[in-house]
Design a protein around this motif. Structure first.
Motif, mmCIF file in Angstrom:
data_model
loop_
_atom_site.group_PDB
_atom_site.id
_atom_site.type_symbol
_atom_site.label_atom_id
_atom_site.label_comp_id
_atom_site.label_asym_id
_atom_site.label_seq_id
_atom_site.Cartn_x
_atom_site.Cartn_y
_atom_site.Cartn_z
ATOM 1 N N LYS A 38 0.987 -1.000 -0.143
ATOM 2 C CA LYS A 38 -0.476 -0.215 0.083
ATOM 3 C C LYS A 38 0.721 1.014 0.233
ATOM 4 C CE LYS A 38 -3.936 -2.158 2.516
ATOM 5 N NZ LYS A 38 -5.347 -1.922 3.140
ATOM 6 N N LYS A 39 2.351 0.570 0.520
ATOM 7 C CA LYS A 39 2.941 2.206 0.415
ATOM 8 C C LYS A 39 3.991 2.482 -0.685
ATOM 9 C CE LYS A 39 2.984 2.324 5.672
ATOM 10 N NZ LYS A 39 3.785 2.701 7.120
ATOM 11 N N LEU A 40 4.414 1.061 -1.138
ATOM 12 C CA LEU A 40 5.193 1.622 -1.790
ATOM 13 C C LEU A 40 4.445 0.456 -3.353
ATOM 14 C CD1 LEU A 40 7.480 2.192 -3.062
ATOM 15 C CD2 LEU A 40 8.775 0.842 -2.123
ATOM 16 N N GLU A 41 4.747 1.202 -4.731
ATOM 17 C CA GLU A 41 3.304 0.117 -5.589
ATOM 18 C C GLU A 41 4.442 -0.310 -6.302
ATOM 19 O OE1 GLU A 41 0.209 1.808 -7.457
ATOM 20 O OE2 GLU A 41 1.383 3.514 -6.735
ATOM 21 N N SER A 42 5.096 -1.868 -6.938
ATOM 22 C CA SER A 42 6.537 -2.073 -7.464
ATOM 23 C C SER A 42 5.089 -2.989 -8.593
ATOM 24 C CB SER A 42 6.587 -3.165 -6.401
ATOM 25 O OG SER A 42 6.343 -3.841 -5.618
ATOM 26 N N THR A 43 4.206 -3.006 -9.042
ATOM 27 C CA THR A 43 3.838 -4.137 -9.599
ATOM 28 C C THR A 43 2.353 -2.950 -10.273
ATOM 29 O OG1 THR A 43 4.023 -5.762 -8.303
ATOM 30 C CG2 THR A 43 2.221 -5.937 -9.827
ATOM 31 N N GLY A 44 2.089 -3.370 -12.311
ATOM 32 C CA GLY A 44 1.662 -2.632 -12.616
ATOM 33 C C GLY A 44 1.909 -2.089 -13.713
ATOM 34 N N ILE A 45 1.862 -0.613 -14.779
ATOM 35 C CA ILE A 45 1.918 -0.425 -15.851
ATOM 36 C C ILE A 45 2.457 0.758 -15.979
ATOM 37 C CG2 ILE A 45 -0.551 0.631 -16.260
ATOM 38 C CD1 ILE A 45 -0.024 -0.745 -18.874
ATOM 39 N N SER A 46 3.491 1.696 -16.606
ATOM 40 C CA SER A 46 4.284 2.721 -16.606
ATOM 41 C C SER A 46 4.275 2.917 -18.035
ATOM 42 C CB SER A 46 5.233 3.208 -15.877
ATOM 43 O OG SER A 46 6.566 2.230 -16.418
ATOM 44 N N HIS A 47 3.659 4.514 -18.570
ATOM 45 C CA HIS A 47 4.480 4.400 -19.784
ATOM 46 C C HIS A 47 5.664 5.666 -20.113
ATOM 47 C CE1 HIS A 47 -0.090 3.330 -20.289
ATOM 48 N NE2 HIS A 47 -0.370 4.175 -18.893
ATOM 49 N N TYR A 48 5.760 5.849 -21.856
ATOM 50 C CA TYR A 48 6.969 6.525 -22.105
ATOM 51 C C TYR A 48 6.806 6.894 -23.208
ATOM 52 C CZ TYR A 48 9.356 4.095 -18.100
ATOM 53 O OH TYR A 48 9.712 3.172 -17.211
ATOM 54 N N VAL A 49 7.098 8.157 -23.774
ATOM 55 C CA VAL A 49 7.319 8.812 -24.852
ATOM 56 C C VAL A 49 8.696 9.797 -25.184
ATOM 57 C CG1 VAL A 49 4.591 9.456 -25.168
ATOM 58 C CG2 VAL A 49 6.546 10.767 -23.922
ATOM 59 N N ALA A 50 9.290 9.392 -26.920
ATOM 60 C CA ALA A 50 10.746 9.663 -26.591
ATOM 61 C C ALA A 50 10.685 10.140 -28.094
ATOM 62 C CB ALA A 50 11.579 8.774 -25.953
ATOM 63 N N VAL A 51 11.618 11.328 -28.343
ATOM 64 C CA VAL A 51 12.119 11.752 -29.684
ATOM 65 C C VAL A 51 13.151 11.251 -29.445
ATOM 66 C CG1 VAL A 51 12.761 13.576 -30.696
ATOM 67 C CG2 VAL A 51 10.385 13.809 -29.234
#
Length: 282
Positions: free
Chosen positions: A265-278
């Motif tokens: 509950k205090k530290l998320e280590s499971t899930g999804i993140s997103h990235y954009v790049a040039v």
């Protein structure tokens, strides 16, 4: 505890994919030599692991490079976080830089023998090093200043270039993890990476599916007195348009107890993140 990115957009095979496959180096150890360099301006949204109350994301500049010279194969990058030193960045108060180096040493080239078999093109002694920019202090959700210990990890093992249907050449490495901070071994990691152009345009540009998997396993549930997950990892999936000098696109990471940090509950280590790049290629 610190919260640094230890993985990034992997495009090491951008150039390598165009090199003719040949594991027999008896005639010329340098026949597959190449080198490349590019700069990536990136933004990460809700990168894990992260505290529940952290800000949404951060910008960063990445100098990414790779190449081959004789028996020595190298991929690496240097990241500089929070370029504008924004108070709204989730990297505020964290280390400013992160370095990843992945040297591999071709056994085929060193011994002058062709060790290829079936879909395996070439064998390597593989290493990987993750170095943070130095410990930093950060303020937790209660306003307390906490001293963080930076990442200093090393991985040692074997690797191979493997031909996979549709994907083409895929890098595969199996490592043992030796944590330099704790001076102890902490399980294993299997890593793969790929770069597959799948849509081509008349101007010679193309769209590629590129990414990697880093999966840790075989760890104990307690390491140096701290509880941890026994397995976990991350998968990056990127879709990028490439021209001779430029690239741009979007990618997402899927996490499960990444870096052996148990999701809580205090530290998320499971899930999804997103990235954009040039990207600009030299």
């Amino acid at each position: 505890m610190k919260y640094l990115q230890t993985l990034s957009l992997t495009s090491a095979l951008t150039v390598a994919a165009t090199v003719a496959p040949a594991a027999d180096y008896s005639d010329d150890i340098h026949k597959n030599d190449y080198k490349w360099l590019q700069f990536n301006l990136m933004y990460a949204y809700k990168e894990l692991p992260r505290p529940k109350d952290a800000n949404s994301g951060h910008d960063y500049l990445e100098m990414e490079f790779g190449g081959r010279s004789g028996f020595f194969d190298l991929y690496g990058y240097v990241d500089i976080f929070n370029l504008t030193n924004s108070d709204n960045s989730d990297k505020k108060g964290s280390s400013k830089t992160f370095v990843k180096l992945q040297p591999r040493f071709s056994l085929d080239a060193i011994f002058g023998k062709d060790f290829s078999f079936g879909p395996v093109q070439e064998l390597y002694f593989s290493t990987l090093f993750n170095w943070g920019g130095g410990g930093a202090n950060y303020t937790d959700s209660q306003g307390k200043v906490v001293e963080s210990i930076d990442v200093n990890n090393s991985f040692w093992g074997i690797g191979a270039d493997v031909m996979v249907p549709w994907f083409g050449k895929v890098g595969v490495n199996l490592y043992g993890l030796y944590e330099l901070n704790n001076k102890a071994w902490n399980g294993y990691q299997i890593s793969t990476n790929w770069f597959k152009p799948f849509i081509h345009f008349e101007n010679n540009s193309f769209i590629a599916y590129q990414g990697y998997i880093d999966y840790q396993f075989g760890a104990k549930d307690t390491f140096k007195g701290n509880e941890q997950a026994t397995s976990g990892g991350v998968m990056f999936n990127g879709f990028y348009w490439h021209s001779e000098r430029w690239a741009a696109g979007y990618g997402f990471k899927l996490y499960k107890d990444v870096y052996l940090i148990k999701d809580s509950k205090k530290l998320e280590s499971t899930g999804i993140s997103h990235y954009v790049a040039v990207t600009y290629k030299f």
